[in-house]
Design a protein around this motif. Structure first.
Motif, PDB file in Angstrom:
ATOM      1  N   ARG A 262      -7.022  -5.932   3.571  1.00  0.00           N
ATOM      2  CA  ARG A 262      -6.266  -5.330   4.668  1.00  0.00           C
ATOM      3  C   ARG A 262      -6.711  -5.913   6.018  1.00  0.00           C
ATOM      4  O   ARG A 262      -5.884  -6.252   6.867  1.00  0.00           O
ATOM      5  CB  ARG A 262      -6.447  -3.808   4.639  1.00  0.00           C
ATOM      6  CG  ARG A 262      -5.599  -3.122   3.579  1.00  0.00           C
ATOM      7  CD  ARG A 262      -6.078  -1.715   3.278  1.00  0.00           C
ATOM      8  NE  ARG A 262      -6.080  -0.833   4.439  1.00  0.00           N
ATOM      9  CZ  ARG A 262      -5.010  -0.176   4.882  1.00  0.00           C
ATOM     10  NH1 ARG A 262      -3.837  -0.342   4.290  1.00  0.00           N
ATOM     11  NH2 ARG A 262      -5.102   0.637   5.917  1.00  0.00           N
ATOM     12  N   ALA A 263      -8.026  -6.054   6.209  1.00  0.00           N
ATOM     13  CA  ALA A 263      -8.524  -6.627   7.462  1.00  0.00           C
ATOM     14  C   ALA A 263      -8.077  -8.076   7.607  1.00  0.00           C
ATOM     15  O   ALA A 263      -7.700  -8.525   8.701  1.00  0.00           O
ATOM     16  CB  ALA A 263     -10.049  -6.530   7.506  1.00  0.00           C
ATOM     17  N   HIS A 264      -8.098  -8.809   6.507  1.00  0.00           N
ATOM     18  CA  HIS A 264      -7.692 -10.216   6.534  1.00  0.00           C
ATOM     19  C   HIS A 264      -6.200 -10.337   6.854  1.00  0.00           C
ATOM     20  O   HIS A 264      -5.788 -11.213   7.622  1.00  0.00           O
ATOM     21  CB  HIS A 264      -7.986 -10.853   5.179  1.00  0.00           C
ATOM     22  CG  HIS A 264      -7.711 -12.321   5.123  1.00  0.00           C
ATOM     23  ND1 HIS A 264      -8.444 -13.245   5.827  1.00  0.00           N
ATOM     24  CD2 HIS A 264      -6.773 -13.033   4.450  1.00  0.00           C
ATOM     25  CE1 HIS A 264      -7.983 -14.467   5.585  1.00  0.00           C
ATOM     26  NE2 HIS A 264      -6.964 -14.354   4.747  1.00  0.00           N
ATOM     27  N   THR A 265      -5.396  -9.453   6.285  1.00  0.00           N
ATOM     28  CA  THR A 265      -3.953  -9.484   6.530  1.00  0.00           C
ATOM     29  C   THR A 265      -3.645  -9.190   7.996  1.00  0.00           C
ATOM     30  O   THR A 265      -2.790  -9.845   8.611  1.00  0.00           O
ATOM     31  CB  THR A 265      -3.244  -8.458   5.629  1.00  0.00           C
ATOM     32  OG1 THR A 265      -3.518  -8.777   4.256  1.00  0.00           O
ATOM     33  CG2 THR A 265      -1.737  -8.485   5.857  1.00  0.00           C
ATOM     34  N   ARG A 266      -4.342  -8.216   8.580  1.00  0.00           N
ATOM     35  CA  ARG A 266      -4.147  -7.937  10.004  1.00  0.00           C
ATOM     36  C   ARG A 266      -4.568  -9.134  10.855  1.00  0.00           C
ATOM     37  O   ARG A 266      -3.936  -9.439  11.874  1.00  0.00           O
ATOM     38  CB  ARG A 266      -4.929  -6.686  10.403  1.00  0.00           C
ATOM     39  CG  ARG A 266      -4.276  -5.378   9.952  1.00  0.00           C
ATOM     40  CD  ARG A 266      -4.972  -4.160  10.518  1.00  0.00           C
ATOM     41  NE  ARG A 266      -6.227  -3.896   9.845  1.00  0.00           N
ATOM     42  CZ  ARG A 266      -6.393  -2.995   8.873  1.00  0.00           C
ATOM     43  NH1 ARG A 266      -5.359  -2.271   8.456  1.00  0.00           N
ATOM     44  NH2 ARG A 266      -7.568  -2.794   8.326  1.00  0.00           N
ATOM     45  N   ALA A 267      -5.617  -9.840  10.424  1.00  0.00           N
ATOM     46  CA  ALA A 267      -6.055 -11.031  11.164  1.00  0.00           C
ATOM     47  C   ALA A 267      -5.003 -12.130  11.085  1.00  0.00           C
ATOM     48  O   ALA A 267      -4.744 -12.831  12.068  1.00  0.00           O
ATOM     49  CB  ALA A 267      -7.390 -11.528  10.614  1.00  0.00           C
ATOM     50  N   LEU A 268      -4.370 -12.294   9.922  1.00  0.00           N
ATOM     51  CA  LEU A 268      -3.321 -13.307   9.779  1.00  0.00           C
ATOM     52  C   LEU A 268      -2.169 -13.023  10.742  1.00  0.00           C
ATOM     53  O   LEU A 268      -1.667 -13.930  11.416  1.00  0.00           O
ATOM     54  CB  LEU A 268      -2.788 -13.332   8.342  1.00  0.00           C
ATOM     55  CG  LEU A 268      -3.741 -13.757   7.230  1.00  0.00           C
ATOM     56  CD1 LEU A 268      -3.011 -13.737   5.893  1.00  0.00           C
ATOM     57  CD2 LEU A 268      -4.311 -15.137   7.499  1.00  0.00           C
ATOM     58  N   ILE A 269      -1.747 -11.779  10.792  1.00  0.00           N
ATOM     59  CA  ILE A 269      -0.634 -11.414  11.668  1.00  0.00           C
ATOM     60  C   ILE A 269      -0.991 -11.671  13.130  1.00  0.00           C
ATOM     61  O   ILE A 269      -0.187 -12.197  13.905  1.00  0.00           O
ATOM     62  CB  ILE A 269      -0.258  -9.937  11.439  1.00  0.00           C
ATOM     63  CG1 ILE A 269       0.314  -9.765  10.027  1.00  0.00           C
ATOM     64  CG2 ILE A 269       0.746  -9.458  12.488  1.00  0.00           C
ATOM     65  CD1 ILE A 269       0.568  -8.314   9.644  1.00  0.00           C
ATOM     66  N   SER A 310       3.730  -5.605   4.288  1.00  0.00           N
ATOM     67  CA  SER A 310       4.089  -4.212   4.567  1.00  0.00           C
ATOM     68  C   SER A 310       3.429  -3.273   3.563  1.00  0.00           C
ATOM     69  O   SER A 310       3.012  -2.163   3.926  1.00  0.00           O
ATOM     70  CB  SER A 310       5.611  -4.038   4.549  1.00  0.00           C
ATOM     71  OG  SER A 310       6.129  -4.407   3.277  1.00  0.00           O
ATOM     72  N   PHE A 311       3.310  -3.702   2.304  1.00  0.00           N
ATOM     73  CA  PHE A 311       2.663  -2.840   1.314  1.00  0.00           C
ATOM     74  C   PHE A 311       1.162  -2.763   1.563  1.00  0.00           C
ATOM     75  O   PHE A 311       0.569  -1.682   1.571  1.00  0.00           O
ATOM     76  CB  PHE A 311       2.914  -3.350  -0.106  1.00  0.00           C
ATOM     77  CG  PHE A 311       2.270  -2.479  -1.159  1.00  0.00           C
ATOM     78  CD1 PHE A 311       2.957  -1.411  -1.711  1.00  0.00           C
ATOM     79  CD2 PHE A 311       0.965  -2.710  -1.591  1.00  0.00           C
ATOM     80  CE1 PHE A 311       2.359  -0.585  -2.665  1.00  0.00           C
ATOM     81  CE2 PHE A 311       0.365  -1.898  -2.539  1.00  0.00           C
ATOM     82  CZ  PHE A 311       1.064  -0.831  -3.074  1.00  0.00           C
ATOM     83  N   VAL A 312       0.538  -3.929   1.780  1.00  0.00           N
ATOM     84  CA  VAL A 312      -0.915  -3.966   1.946  1.00  0.00           C
ATOM     85  C   VAL A 312      -1.362  -3.145   3.149  1.00  0.00           C
ATOM     86  O   VAL A 312      -2.400  -2.484   3.113  1.00  0.00           O
ATOM     87  CB  VAL A 312      -1.402  -5.428   2.079  1.00  0.00           C
ATOM     88  CG1 VAL A 312      -2.876  -5.491   2.455  1.00  0.00           C
ATOM     89  CG2 VAL A 312      -1.162  -6.180   0.775  1.00  0.00           C
ATOM     90  N   LEU A 313      -0.553  -3.146   4.215  1.00  0.00           N
ATOM     91  CA  LEU A 313      -0.949  -2.437   5.439  1.00  0.00           C
ATOM     92  C   LEU A 313      -0.378  -1.033   5.529  1.00  0.00           C
ATOM     93  O   LEU A 313      -0.831  -0.235   6.344  1.00  0.00           O
ATOM     94  CB  LEU A 313      -0.523  -3.248   6.665  1.00  0.00           C
ATOM     95  CG  LEU A 313      -1.176  -4.619   6.813  1.00  0.00           C
ATOM     96  CD1 LEU A 313      -0.696  -5.297   8.087  1.00  0.00           C
ATOM     97  CD2 LEU A 313      -2.693  -4.511   6.801  1.00  0.00           C
ATOM     98  N   GLY A 314       0.618  -0.719   4.710  1.00  0.00           N
ATOM     99  CA  GLY A 314       1.295   0.562   4.857  1.00  0.00           C
ATOM    100  C   GLY A 314       0.950   1.611   3.821  1.00  0.00           C
ATOM    101  O   GLY A 314       1.460   2.728   3.888  1.00  0.00           O
ATOM    102  N   HIS A 315       0.100   1.297   2.853  1.00  0.00           N
ATOM    103  CA  HIS A 315      -0.147   2.244   1.770  1.00  0.00           C
ATOM    104  C   HIS A 315      -1.605   2.661   1.605  1.00  0.00           C
ATOM    105  O   HIS A 315      -1.944   3.329   0.643  1.00  0.00           O
ATOM    106  CB  HIS A 315       0.360   1.664   0.445  1.00  0.00           C
ATOM    107  CG  HIS A 315       1.839   1.671   0.320  1.00  0.00           C
ATOM    108  ND1 HIS A 315       2.643   0.761   0.969  1.00  0.00           N
ATOM    109  CD2 HIS A 315       2.685   2.493  -0.360  1.00  0.00           C
ATOM    110  CE1 HIS A 315       3.907   1.004   0.697  1.00  0.00           C
ATOM    111  NE2 HIS A 315       3.966   2.053  -0.106  1.00  0.00           N
TER     112      HIS A 315
END
Length: 434
Positions: A262-269, A310-315
């Protein structure tokens, strides 16, 4: 005549594997904080004795690599691996306080290679004894990835350690043929019709051949975070609260991977990623899932768990960790078959391809499968065991089973590191070591 008897003609062993994944050493280190009762030279001789026993049984370990297709390992029946003795100006206490930073204590870590630009002339196995300025000792082994993965490197070190302390120990041959490994792997997966084909289809979909480069800034640095026992307890309690009757409770390991993902995905965005997908290596050693124990590289990296951002960050953590559990159990065989197909076709380095896109994966390596603390060189009480990390934009995690927590070693651009440090969820569980 005696001189002729000692001459051994060079032999060679072909290794058929994609060259892009072979230019790596796996460096393992064991730190002993208390001065030995003997001199550094005698410690080196002690370790050399164990190395000699192991290499005698597996002379390929004393060989050197020769570039080509396939790559050759040249060795003789009398191959040797000479243990190098080096003094470094560091104390165990200061290195422990600094988290054994590879950058801060370069005179030790830089001696042990990681990524190597060429293969030609490289040694298959190298061993060092380091004398610390406090009188303590560090012992290191570096095994080239051409032989196997971290499990193989740990087993070689274990064998050397046993040979050092047990005069009756008879080492076993450590080399195994890549061709034989592929046969075993294919046989173990043959006739597995239960795997969902959609996993392979999505694997093709989310690994693009090219893509936009992330807008990262700063040099790539080596960093370390720690998730202590208290943080792991909180994650475990959260997983149990999020479980439902009749469903398997997520493991703490799954929760840690979900937290990092989740932290990595937010960093990518935050760095300009426009891809719909984000994906992560699974938390398990996937070879054990399909019932094989041979060495064929780190399957975790090449069997990503995929999902939309959206799934990784929203659930939340629990649903994401359940997704990880599902696909590391049900999608592993398909991922392994995809890996074999990529390697058989001479694919370029998959990790480099992902790193050039705007949706790179995270590469997790669960170090519980390396029983490093069980390696005994007969040097008394062990302080800590460390891995010489590879410089790569992906995150790996390791369990420090002696401290009851996760050590998270990362090699990231400075701007990505800043994203992690500002991630409230991640930092509520993790502390930065260096």
């Amino acid at each position: 005549m005696d001189a002729l008897k000692t001459f051994a003609p060079a032999m060679s062993l072909n290794v058929k594997r994609c060259e892009s994944v072979m230019r790596v050493y796996i460096g393992l280190l064991w730190f002993y904080p208390h001065p030995p009762t003997t001199s550094l030279a005698e410690v080196t001789q002690h370790v050399q004795m164990g190395v000699n026993k192991v290499v005698k049984v597996t002379p390929e370990l004393g060989g050197t690599l020769r570039d080509g297709t396939p790559v050759r390992v040249e060795y003789t029946a009398n191959s040797k691996v000479l243990v190098t003795c080096t003094e470094v100006p560091y104390t165990y206490v200061e290195m422990e306080k600094g988290g054994f930073s590879q950058e801060k204590y370069s005179q030790l870590f830089d001696v042990i290679p990681s990524i190597t630009p060429d293969i030609e002339g490289l040694a298959v196995l190298r061993v060092w004894v380091f004398g610390l300025s406090c009188g303590g000792v560090a012992i290191a082994t570096a095994t080239h990835h051409i032989l196997g993965d971290g499990v193989a490197a740990a087993e070689i070190a274990t064998s050397i350690g046993r040979a050092c302390v047990d005069p009756k120990y008879e080492p076993v041959a450590m080399w195994s043929s890549r061709d034989r490994e592929l046969e075993m792997l294919l046989a173990s997966l043959k006739g597995d019709e239960k795997v969902d084909d959609s996993y392979v289809r999505h694997l093709h979909q989310i690994i693009p051949a090219s893509g936009g480069v992330l807008q990262t800034k700063g040099r790539v640095g080596s960093y370390q975070f720690v998730l202590r026992a208290e943080s792991l307890r909180r994650l475990k309690e959260l997983a149990m609260l999020g479980s439902k009757d009749g469903e398997e409770v997520c493991s703490t390991n799954d929760m840690v991977v979900a937290l990092l993902w989740r932290a990595h995905t937010r960093a990518l965005i935050s760095h300009g990623s426009t891809s719909e997908y984000t994906y992560s290596g699974g938390p398990k050693d996937l070879r054990s899932v399909v019932g094989i124990t041979n060495y064929l590289g780190n399957m975790i990296v090449l069997c990503p768990v995929y999902s939309t951002k959206s799934f990784v960050l929203g659930h939340g953590l629990v649903p994401v960790s359940r997704l990880i559990r599902k696909y590391t159990q049900n999608g592993s065989a398909a991922g392994l078959l995809q890996f074999i197909e990529e390697m058989a076709n001479g694919a370029p380095d998959i990790l480099a391809t992902l790193g050039a896109t705007d949706s790179p994966s995270m590469a997790f390596s669960n170090m519980t499968r390396l029983p490093l603390r069980q390696v005994d060189f007969g040097m008394g009480e062990l302080g800590t065991a460390q891995l010489r990390s590879f410089y790569t934009p992906y995150i790996s995690h390791a369990i420090d089973d002696g401290a009851g927590g996760f050590l998270v070693n990362t090699c990231l651009p400075e701007s990505i590191l800043a994203s992690f440090l500002s991630d409230e969820e991640f930092m509520s569980y993790a502390d930065r070591v260096y």
